[in-house]
Design a protein around this motif. Structure first.
Motif, PDB file in Angstrom:
ATOM      1  N   PHE A 202       2.042  -5.508   9.857  1.00 45.39           N
ATOM      2  CA  PHE A 202       2.866  -6.570   9.658  1.00 45.39           C
ATOM      3  C   PHE A 202       2.740  -6.836   8.117  1.00 45.39           C
ATOM      4  O   PHE A 202       2.622  -8.091   7.577  1.00 45.39           O
ATOM      5  N   SER A 203       2.184  -5.788   7.312  1.00 46.33           N
ATOM      6  CA  SER A 203       2.298  -5.991   5.682  1.00 46.33           C
ATOM      7  C   SER A 203       3.809  -6.577   5.083  1.00 46.33           C
ATOM      8  O   SER A 203       4.692  -5.814   5.806  1.00 46.33           O
ATOM      9  N   ILE A 204       3.541  -7.284   4.004  1.00 49.21           N
ATOM     10  CA  ILE A 204       4.680  -7.778   3.353  1.00 49.21           C
ATOM     11  C   ILE A 204       4.788  -7.452   1.923  1.00 49.21           C
ATOM     12  O   ILE A 204       3.627  -7.193   1.363  1.00 49.21           O
ATOM     13  N   ARG A 205       5.989  -7.485   1.467  1.00 48.35           N
ATOM     14  CA  ARG A 205       6.101  -7.484   0.131  1.00 48.35           C
ATOM     15  C   ARG A 205       6.921  -9.023  -0.438  1.00 48.35           C
ATOM     16  O   ARG A 205       7.773  -9.160   0.018  1.00 48.35           O
ATOM     17  N   ILE A 206       6.263  -9.369  -1.548  1.00 53.50           N
ATOM     18  CA  ILE A 206       7.020 -10.284  -2.147  1.00 53.50           C
ATOM     19  C   ILE A 206       7.468 -10.225  -3.406  1.00 53.50           C
ATOM     20  O   ILE A 206       6.727  -9.727  -4.429  1.00 53.50           O
ATOM     21  N   ARG A 207       8.621 -10.012  -3.947  1.00 52.47           N
ATOM     22  CA  ARG A 207       9.473  -9.474  -4.963  1.00 52.47           C
ATOM     23  C   ARG A 207       9.531 -10.664  -5.917  1.00 52.47           C
ATOM     24  O   ARG A 207       9.382 -12.011  -5.445  1.00 52.47           O
TER      25      ARG A 207
ATOM     26  N   ARG B 138      12.965 -13.426  -0.636  1.00 55.65           N
ATOM     27  CA  ARG B 138      11.984 -12.676  -1.633  1.00 55.65           C
ATOM     28  C   ARG B 138      10.979 -11.641  -0.794  1.00 55.65           C
ATOM     29  O   ARG B 138      10.249 -10.986  -1.452  1.00 55.65           O
ATOM     30  N   VAL B 139      10.877 -11.931   0.610  1.00 52.69           N
ATOM     31  CA  VAL B 139       9.979 -11.321   1.533  1.00 52.69           C
ATOM     32  C   VAL B 139      10.493 -10.499   2.510  1.00 52.69           C
ATOM     33  O   VAL B 139      11.373 -10.439   2.937  1.00 52.69           O
ATOM     34  N   THR B 140       9.872  -9.219   2.446  1.00 53.31           N
ATOM     35  CA  THR B 140      10.272  -8.219   3.239  1.00 53.31           C
ATOM     36  C   THR B 140       9.193  -7.394   3.963  1.00 53.31           C
ATOM     37  O   THR B 140       8.182  -7.434   3.366  1.00 53.31           O
TER      38      THR B 140
ATOM     39  N   ALA C  54       3.538 -12.007 -13.364  1.00 51.34           N
ATOM     40  CA  ALA C  54       4.781 -12.768 -13.165  1.00 51.34           C
ATOM     41  C   ALA C  54       6.021 -11.486 -13.070  1.00 51.34           C
ATOM     42  O   ALA C  54       6.017 -11.016 -14.079  1.00 51.34           O
ATOM     43  N   GLY C  55       6.987 -11.643 -12.313  1.00 49.30           N
ATOM     44  CA  GLY C  55       8.100 -10.699 -12.136  1.00 49.30           C
ATOM     45  C   GLY C  55       7.870  -9.417 -11.394  1.00 49.30           C
ATOM     46  O   GLY C  55       8.749  -8.735 -11.004  1.00 49.30           O
ATOM     47  N   GLU C  56       6.613  -9.151 -10.954  1.00 51.48           N
ATOM     48  CA  GLU C  56       6.489  -7.873 -10.515  1.00 51.48           C
ATOM     49  C   GLU C  56       6.530  -8.275  -8.904  1.00 51.48           C
ATOM     50  O   GLU C  56       6.671  -9.091  -8.362  1.00 51.48           O
ATOM     51  N   THR C  57       6.056  -7.076  -7.979  1.00 48.06           N
ATOM     52  CA  THR C  57       6.169  -7.057  -6.758  1.00 48.06           C
ATOM     53  C   THR C  57       4.662  -7.150  -6.201  1.00 48.06           C
ATOM     54  O   THR C  57       3.924  -6.351  -6.525  1.00 48.06           O
ATOM     55  N   LEU C  58       4.266  -8.146  -5.135  1.00 49.77           N
ATOM     56  CA  LEU C  58       3.287  -8.337  -4.344  1.00 49.77           C
ATOM     57  C   LEU C  58       3.178  -7.749  -3.169  1.00 49.77           C
ATOM     58  O   LEU C  58       4.064  -7.998  -2.508  1.00 49.77           O
ATOM     59  N   THR C  59       2.233  -6.847  -2.686  1.00 51.05           N
ATOM     60  CA  THR C  59       2.094  -6.405  -1.433  1.00 51.05           C
ATOM     61  C   THR C  59       0.823  -6.786  -0.738  1.00 51.05           C
ATOM     62  O   THR C  59      -0.308  -6.697  -1.384  1.00 51.05           O
ATOM     63  N   LEU C  60       1.107  -7.623   0.450  1.00 48.52           N
ATOM     64  CA  LEU C  60      -0.061  -8.127   1.367  1.00 48.52           C
ATOM     65  C   LEU C  60      -0.289  -7.405   2.537  1.00 48.52           C
ATOM     66  O   LEU C  60       0.668  -7.191   3.100  1.00 48.52           O
TER      67      LEU C  60
ATOM     68  N   GLN D  54      -7.163  -7.841   7.633  1.00 47.55           N
ATOM     69  CA  GLN D  54      -6.566  -8.130   6.397  1.00 47.55           C
ATOM     70  C   GLN D  54      -7.570  -7.832   5.100  1.00 47.55           C
ATOM     71  O   GLN D  54      -8.408  -8.516   4.860  1.00 47.55           O
ATOM     72  N   PRO D  55      -7.445  -6.550   4.706  1.00 44.52           N
ATOM     73  CA  PRO D  55      -8.510  -6.025   4.140  1.00 44.52           C
ATOM     74  C   PRO D  55      -8.569  -6.495   2.675  1.00 44.52           C
ATOM     75  O   PRO D  55      -9.652  -6.387   1.890  1.00 44.52           O
ATOM     76  N   GLN D  56      -7.583  -7.107   2.331  1.00 48.65           N
ATOM     77  CA  GLN D  56      -7.373  -7.316   0.496  1.00 48.65           C
ATOM     78  C   GLN D  56      -8.458  -8.762   0.441  1.00 48.65           C
ATOM     79  O   GLN D  56      -7.830  -9.716   0.995  1.00 48.65           O
ATOM     80  N   ASP D  57      -9.321  -8.837  -0.348  1.00 51.48           N
ATOM     81  CA  ASP D  57      -9.919 -10.102  -0.712  1.00 51.48           C
ATOM     82  C   ASP D  57      -9.215 -10.773  -1.937  1.00 51.48           C
ATOM     83  O   ASP D  57      -8.928 -12.046  -1.880  1.00 51.48           O
ATOM     84  N   LYS D  58      -8.943  -9.962  -2.868  1.00 44.27           N
ATOM     85  CA  LYS D  58      -8.346 -10.431  -4.222  1.00 44.27           C
ATOM     86  C   LYS D  58      -7.136  -9.688  -4.767  1.00 44.27           C
ATOM     87  O   LYS D  58      -7.494  -8.453  -4.639  1.00 44.27           O
ATOM     88  N   VAL D  59      -6.192 -10.093  -5.204  1.00 46.99           N
ATOM     89  CA  VAL D  59      -4.898  -9.450  -5.771  1.00 46.99           C
ATOM     90  C   VAL D  59      -4.627  -9.962  -6.717  1.00 46.99           C
ATOM     91  O   VAL D  59      -4.263 -11.161  -6.971  1.00 46.99           O
TER      92      VAL D  59
END
Length: 235
Positions: A74-79, A62-64, A21-27, A12-17
């Motif tokens: 198993f990366s996900i996007r939160i819209r 909201r998650v795909t 508001a209203g944008e799409t978050l990728t984890l 899980q390489p991301q430390d901080k993101v």
């Protein structure tokens, strides 16, 4: 459960993101191998107060998945990110047992924060304005400096002219006595310096230009182009 080799890794390489508001978050979450039988989940928070954000068997509008049906990604996007989505997210691999499931591996966690969408444009505009003001100040300073240097150069030039006179040394003829007995005197101004005893009577010489005579009327001895109006000292 199935045996898993020692080279299995969950990354899980991301430390901080930071996201608006209203944008799409990728984890991001990847695994080196399929791993043991059991689901992969995304949890928000840790301990008894955690919340399941994504589960392979659940429904989350909201998650795909970034890569559908992958056994290692198993990366996900939160819209449509909302303020309540801020927090720390963990990717967790579970091991399926006869008695249920237990945690097998988990990521180090990704801290998600939200920022004001208008903050970035305002900062850019402020930076552009600051750069413009700095450049304008430099331009004005350069103009003032160049004008000052030109003024100093002009002052020095005038001072040199005042020191040496505004006329270059030229050959003039100062005539004392009669016009037929010219004497040559070298001078730098309108004053003639006496060059002989006879010239001691000359007190002041005012040099005036003669009008140009026609070429045919000149004689070989008439080479003067100026004459002197002589004032003699009182006896």
């Amino acid at each position: 459960g199935a045996q898993v080799g020692p080279d299995f890794e969950l990354q899980q390489p991301q430390d901080k993101v930071s996201v608006a508001a209203g944008e799409t978050l990728t984890l991001t979450c990847t695994m080196s191998a399929a791993g043991p039988l059991g689901p992969v989940k995304w949890l928000k928070g840790w301990g008894s107060g955690n919340k399941t954000v994504y589960d392979q068997t659940g429904t989350f509008p909201r998650v795909t998945r970034v890569v559908s049906h992958s056994n290692t990604d198993f990366s996900i996007r939160i819209r449509d990110v909302r303020p309540e989505d801020a927090g720390t997210y963990y990717c967790v691999k579970f091991n399926k047992m006869v008695s249920g499931v237990e945690m097998f591996r988990h990521g180090k966690g990704t801290v998600v924060s939200l920022h004001d969408r208008a903050l970035v444009p305002s900062m850019v505009a402020a930076a552009v304005l600051l750069c413009f003001l700095v450049l304008l100040g430099l331009f004005v300073t350069l103009c003032i400096y160049r004008r000052k240097r030109r003024g100093e150069a002009e002052s020095q030039r005038l001072a040199r002219l005042a020191a040496v006179g505004s006329f270059l040394p030229i050959r003039l003829r100062c005539c004392a006595g009669t016009p037929g007995t010219p004497r040559s005197v070298r001078t730098t101004s309108s004053f003639c310096t006496p060059s002989s005893k006879e010239d001691n009577d000359i007190h002041y010489a005012d040099l005036q230009p003669l009008p140009t005579a026609p070429r045919h009327s000149r004689t070989p001895g008439a080479a003067c182009s100026e004459y002197a109006s002589i004032r003699v000292a009182a006896k």
